[in-house]
Design a protein around this motif. Structure first.
Motif, PDB file in Angstrom:
ATOM      1  N   ALA A  35      10.778  -7.459  11.309  1.00 59.22           N
ATOM      2  CA  ALA A  35      10.045  -6.191  11.329  1.00 59.22           C
ATOM      3  C   ALA A  35      10.182  -5.510  12.683  1.00 59.22           C
ATOM      4  O   ALA A  35       9.891  -4.323  12.832  1.00 59.22           O
ATOM      5  CB  ALA A  35       8.572  -6.431  11.016  1.00 59.22           C
ATOM      6  N   ASP A  65       0.672 -10.774   4.789  1.00 61.63           N
ATOM      7  CA  ASP A  65       0.879 -10.961   6.227  1.00 61.63           C
ATOM      8  C   ASP A  65      -0.171 -11.917   6.785  1.00 61.63           C
ATOM      9  O   ASP A  65      -1.288 -11.997   6.284  1.00 61.63           O
ATOM     10  CB  ASP A  65       0.881  -9.619   6.984  1.00 61.63           C
ATOM     11  N   GLN A  68      -2.259 -12.207  12.336  1.00 63.18           N
ATOM     12  CA  GLN A  68      -2.507 -11.104  13.280  1.00 63.18           C
ATOM     13  C   GLN A  68      -3.271 -11.648  14.477  1.00 63.18           C
ATOM     14  O   GLN A  68      -3.036 -11.235  15.610  1.00 63.18           O
ATOM     15  CB  GLN A  68      -3.372 -10.001  12.638  1.00 63.18           C
ATOM     16  N   ILE A 108       5.120 -12.069   5.739  1.00 65.94           N
ATOM     17  CA  ILE A 108       5.230 -12.023   7.209  1.00 65.94           C
ATOM     18  C   ILE A 108       4.286 -13.085   7.779  1.00 65.94           C
ATOM     19  O   ILE A 108       3.102 -12.841   7.984  1.00 65.94           O
ATOM     20  CB  ILE A 108       4.869 -10.615   7.747  1.00 65.94           C
ATOM     21  N   VAL A 111       2.524 -12.430  12.500  1.00 72.81           N
ATOM     22  CA  VAL A 111       2.492 -11.060  13.021  1.00 72.81           C
ATOM     23  C   VAL A 111       2.401 -11.074  14.546  1.00 72.81           C
ATOM     24  O   VAL A 111       2.885 -10.158  15.213  1.00 72.81           O
ATOM     25  CB  VAL A 111       1.293 -10.292  12.406  1.00 72.81           C
ATOM     26  N   LEU A 176       4.833  -3.512  12.280  1.00 75.17           N
ATOM     27  CA  LEU A 176       4.358  -3.589  10.889  1.00 75.17           C
ATOM     28  C   LEU A 176       4.249  -2.199  10.274  1.00 75.17           C
ATOM     29  O   LEU A 176       4.602  -2.000   9.109  1.00 75.17           O
ATOM     30  CB  LEU A 176       3.032  -4.352  10.792  1.00 75.17           C
ATOM     31  N   ASP A 196      -3.931  -9.480   3.810  1.00 77.77           N
ATOM     32  CA  ASP A 196      -3.845  -9.775   5.234  1.00 77.77           C
ATOM     33  C   ASP A 196      -4.730 -11.003   5.453  1.00 77.77           C
ATOM     34  O   ASP A 196      -5.949 -10.918   5.310  1.00 77.77           O
ATOM     35  CB  ASP A 196      -4.370  -8.542   5.990  1.00 77.77           C
ATOM     36  N   SER A 255      -6.188  -3.268   9.739  1.00 84.71           N
ATOM     37  CA  SER A 255      -4.976  -3.030   8.953  1.00 84.71           C
ATOM     38  C   SER A 255      -5.285  -2.516   7.560  1.00 84.71           C
ATOM     39  O   SER A 255      -4.569  -1.664   7.043  1.00 84.71           O
ATOM     40  CB  SER A 255      -4.144  -4.308   8.874  1.00 84.71           C
TER      41      SER A 255
END
Ligand code: 0X9
Ligand code: CA
Ligand code: CA
Ligand code: CA
Ligand code: ZN
Length: 310
Positions: A35, A65, A68, A108, A111, A176, A196, A255
């Motif tokens: 990404a 994802d 984070q 993902i 992150v 992202l 997420d 997000s």
């Protein structure tokens, strides 16, 4: 690295190796891209899983994802579980094959590579949350929808919820954003649904996080009802508690608010195991729980993948 007793967790290099192996073992249904790069220059790997993975087909897309927040290592294992289940399971499990053939899944797992590595680098957990840009930006306060609007983030660079100097000031959130923007094809966002993953509290959360209003600009009653219905259905499968994100506390620059407001993505945040953790300890469950606590979300993941076709 992770302490010896927690070697069941995958560090960044091990995640990259796992993703490489998934593609090597299943080249028809898996492709690996990036990404973009983190503040310290590490790739943020993106694994795509679908039949004819090398082609962009007209199939509903779903995004998962993880990580984070640096210390939320169990979420990386969750993304790896998704990768493993939908690649290794393809040949033998008809239900998996059905989902892989009819959807395009994006995963993902890391992150926030810099933060995640930093958290375990000394061999002792630091409880690190943010990225590694200066004193650190909270990536889940740096997204561009109503950034810094509502007291749900901090302007103090030393705070745990520092929102950054401006929306997308963190290279990780910008990467992202660019990836998700790139899934607009022919004027239409292809990603229909997303999770997420975070830890902890065992919650299924939906937008908005910046306001306690259910219905507001960008969220009709009908749309809210769909979030509540799907969120409640997923929570029934994993035993988590379903609620609007702001029911936890107000967050701005998160997000899921941006994914929904900007792209109409049916976006959820899961707060994984444990339900209660006594502060920092809750972020570091022993590796013995990984199998059970990631498998616990299998059905919820399937519910969302199927919902993305509707
Ligand atoms: O505060 C957060 O970013 C999340 N909780 S955590 O303990 N993992 O830090 C909750 C975020 C929920 N709200 C939004 N995503 N908007
Ligand atoms: Ca152990
Ligand atoms: Ca396909
Ligand atoms: Ca597509
Ligand atoms: Zn988190």
């Amino acid at each position: 690295d992770f302490p010896p007793e927690d070697r069941g967790y995958h560090n960044y290099d091990e995640v990259v190796a796992e993703l490489g192996a998934a593609v090597a073992d299943h080249p028809d249904i898996a492709t690996l891209t990036s990404a973009g790069t983190s503040h310290e220059g590490r790739d943020i790997p993106v694994l795509k899983i679908s039949d004819n993975a090398g082609q962009d087909e007209a199939e509903p897309e779903v995004l998962f994802d993880c990580n984070q927040h640096a210390r939320e290592h169990l979420t990386t294992e969750m993304c790896l579980r998704i990768v493993e289940r939908f690649t290794d399971g393809y040949a033998t499990d008809p239900a998996i094959a059905e989902m892989v053939d009819s959807r395009e899944l994006w995963v993902i797992p890391v992150v926030n590579p810099d933060g995640s590595i930093h958290d375990v680098a000394s061999g002792q957990y630091l409880g690190w949350r943010k990225n590694r840009q200066g004193p650190g930006t909270d990536l889940n306060r740096n997204w561009g929808h109503k950034w810094g609007c509502c007291g749900g983030s901090s302007g103090n660079p030393n705070a745990e919820t520092y929102r950054g100097t401006e929306p997308w000031s963190a290279p990780e959130t910008a990467a992202l954003r660019d990836f998700i923007d790139s899934r607009v094809v022919g004027g239409e966002q292809q990603i229909e649904a997303a999770i997420d993953f975070h830890t902890y509290s065992e919650l299924v959360l939906w937008p908005f996080g910046y306001t306690t209003d259910q219905v507001t600009e960008g969220m009709t009653q009908e749309q809210y009802d769909r979030f509540e219905r799907v969120g409640t259905e997923m929570a029934r499968t994993n035993g988590y508690t379903p609620q609007q994100a702001s029911g936890l506390y107000i967050t701005d620059g998160g997000s899921l608010d941006w994914m929904w407001a900007e792209h109409g993505i049916l976006a959820f945040t899961f707060e994984m195991y444990p339900a209660q953790g006594g502060g920092l300890e809750g972020f570091y469950p022993p590796d013995e729980v990984i199998a059970e606590e990631t498998a616990r979300n299998d059905e919820a993941v399937d519910v969302l993948i199927r919902e993305a076709g509707v």
